[in-house]
Design a protein around this motif. Structure first.
Motif, short mmCIF file in Angstrom:
data_model
loop_
_atom_site.label_atom_id
_atom_site.label_comp_id
_atom_site.label_asym_id
_atom_site.label_seq_id
_atom_site.Cartn_x
_atom_site.Cartn_y
_atom_site.Cartn_z
N SER A 128 23.76 -37.74 -17.71
CA SER A 128 24.24 -38.63 -17.15
C SER A 128 25.78 -37.86 -16.46
O SER A 128 26.25 -37.80 -15.13
CB SER A 128 24.99 -40.14 -17.70
OG SER A 128 23.87 -41.37 -17.73
N ASP A 129 26.01 -36.96 -17.19
CA ASP A 129 27.27 -36.05 -16.36
C ASP A 129 26.89 -35.39 -15.28
O ASP A 129 27.73 -34.69 -14.12
CB ASP A 129 28.01 -35.69 -17.59
CG ASP A 129 28.94 -36.09 -18.75
OD1 ASP A 129 29.21 -37.19 -18.17
OD2 ASP A 129 29.37 -35.70 -19.27
N TYR A 130 25.62 -34.97 -15.31
CA TYR A 130 24.78 -34.12 -14.85
C TYR A 130 23.92 -34.59 -13.32
O TYR A 130 23.36 -33.62 -12.44
CB TYR A 130 24.22 -32.92 -15.73
CG TYR A 130 24.92 -32.40 -16.20
CD1 TYR A 130 26.12 -31.32 -16.04
CD2 TYR A 130 25.09 -32.62 -17.60
CE1 TYR A 130 26.80 -30.84 -17.29
CE2 TYR A 130 26.26 -32.58 -18.26
CZ TYR A 130 26.84 -31.25 -17.93
OH TYR A 130 27.30 -30.79 -19.27
N MET A 131 23.30 -36.14 -13.66
CA MET A 131 22.89 -36.27 -12.88
C MET A 131 21.97 -37.88 -13.38
O MET A 131 22.55 -38.38 -13.84
CB MET A 131 20.42 -35.20 -13.16
CG MET A 131 20.87 -35.89 -14.58
SD MET A 131 18.92 -34.75 -15.19
CE MET A 131 20.10 -32.93 -15.29
N GLU A 132 21.36 -38.29 -11.55
CA GLU A 132 21.82 -40.09 -11.98
C GLU A 132 19.99 -39.58 -12.20
O GLU A 132 19.03 -38.99 -12.09
CB GLU A 132 21.55 -40.57 -10.99
CG GLU A 132 22.25 -41.63 -10.77
CD GLU A 132 22.45 -41.92 -8.88
OE1 GLU A 132 21.64 -42.48 -8.11
OE2 GLU A 132 23.30 -40.61 -8.68
N ILE A 133 19.67 -41.04 -13.46
CA ILE A 133 18.80 -40.85 -14.22
C ILE A 133 17.89 -42.45 -13.63
O ILE A 133 19.29 -43.07 -13.52
CB ILE A 133 18.36 -40.75 -15.11
CG1 ILE A 133 18.87 -41.34 -16.28
CG2 ILE A 133 18.80 -38.81 -15.47
CD1 ILE A 133 19.14 -41.03 -17.72
N ASP A 134 16.76 -42.53 -14.14
CA ASP A 134 16.17 -44.06 -13.78
C ASP A 134 15.98 -44.77 -15.76
O ASP A 134 14.84 -43.83 -16.13
CB ASP A 134 15.22 -44.08 -12.90
CG ASP A 134 14.10 -45.58 -13.06
OD1 ASP A 134 14.79 -46.47 -13.57
OD2 ASP A 134 13.05 -44.91 -12.73
N GLU A 135 16.99 -44.85 -15.70
CA GLU A 135 17.59 -45.52 -17.12
C GLU A 135 15.58 -46.48 -17.51
O GLU A 135 15.35 -46.29 -18.65
CB GLU A 135 18.64 -45.69 -17.11
CG GLU A 135 19.73 -45.66 -17.17
CD GLU A 135 21.51 -45.81 -18.11
OE1 GLU A 135 21.19 -46.82 -18.33
OE2 GLU A 135 21.38 -45.59 -17.51
N PRO A 188 12.92 -39.43 -14.97
CA PRO A 188 13.08 -39.34 -14.58
C PRO A 188 14.21 -39.62 -13.48
O PRO A 188 15.09 -39.86 -13.61
CB PRO A 188 12.49 -40.48 -14.02
CG PRO A 188 11.04 -41.79 -15.08
CD PRO A 188 12.77 -40.67 -15.90
N ILE A 189 14.74 -38.42 -12.63
CA ILE A 189 15.67 -37.83 -12.15
C ILE A 189 15.92 -38.43 -10.73
O ILE A 189 15.07 -38.50 -10.15
CB ILE A 189 15.52 -35.94 -11.69
CG1 ILE A 189 15.96 -36.03 -13.70
CG2 ILE A 189 17.20 -35.62 -11.34
CD1 ILE A 189 15.81 -34.26 -13.44
N LEU A 190 16.90 -39.46 -10.46
CA LEU A 190 17.14 -39.96 -9.21
C LEU A 190 17.69 -38.52 -8.13
O LEU A 190 17.34 -38.54 -7.09
CB LEU A 190 17.82 -40.90 -9.38
CG LEU A 190 17.02 -41.97 -10.21
CD1 LEU A 190 17.96 -43.13 -9.92
CD2 LEU A 190 15.94 -42.71 -9.36
N LYS A 191 18.31 -38.36 -9.11
CA LYS A 191 19.46 -37.02 -7.76
C LYS A 191 20.61 -36.26 -8.87
O LYS A 191 20.73 -37.26 -9.76
CB LYS A 191 19.37 -37.23 -6.47
CG LYS A 191 21.45 -38.10 -6.98
CD LYS A 191 22.27 -38.66 -5.90
CE LYS A 191 24.00 -39.35 -5.76
NZ LYS A 191 24.78 -39.44 -4.55
N MET A 192 21.03 -34.96 -7.94
CA MET A 192 21.71 -34.08 -9.27
C MET A 192 22.89 -33.99 -8.64
O MET A 192 23.31 -34.60 -7.59
CB MET A 192 21.16 -32.60 -8.78
CG MET A 192 19.89 -31.77 -9.77
SD MET A 192 19.47 -32.42 -11.19
CE MET A 192 20.62 -31.45 -11.60
#
Length: 91
Positions: free
Chosen positions: A47-54, A81-85
């Motif tokens: 979560s420090d590096y990317m926004e994910i779909d938890e 699943p990565i939502l955005k960096m």
């Protein structure tokens, strides 16, 4: 991951796959609670590096073969699943 039965499913094969997963968890001495803890740790770290779909995060224990001698060994597999960096990850 749970599989929903439909007309095309062969219940014998579905039961066989579920039994394999239970045996893998048992042989690796891993409880569902342990997998939940690992999942939480993975979320915290990335979560420090990317926004994910938890909700879409899938962590499971499966089986693979060791490259050196083809011995079956447990493997932890995560589909994230990565939502955005995040901006700081791009620097």
């Amino acid at each position: 991951m749970f599989k929903i039965f439909n007309k095309n499913d062969n219940s014998k094969e579905v039961a066989k796959e579920r039994l394999k997963l239970v045996l893998i968890h048992d042989r690796a001495h891993v409880s569902p609670k342990f997998l939940d803890m690992v999942k939480g740790d993975i979320i915290r770290v990335i979560s420090d590096y990317m926004e994910i779909d938890e909700e879409g995060l899938d962590v499971k224990l499966t089986r693979t073969k060791r490259e050196s001698d083809d011995t079956p060994i447990p493997a932890l597999v995560a589909n994230i699943p990565i939502l955005k960096m995040k901006d700081r990850a791009l620097k």
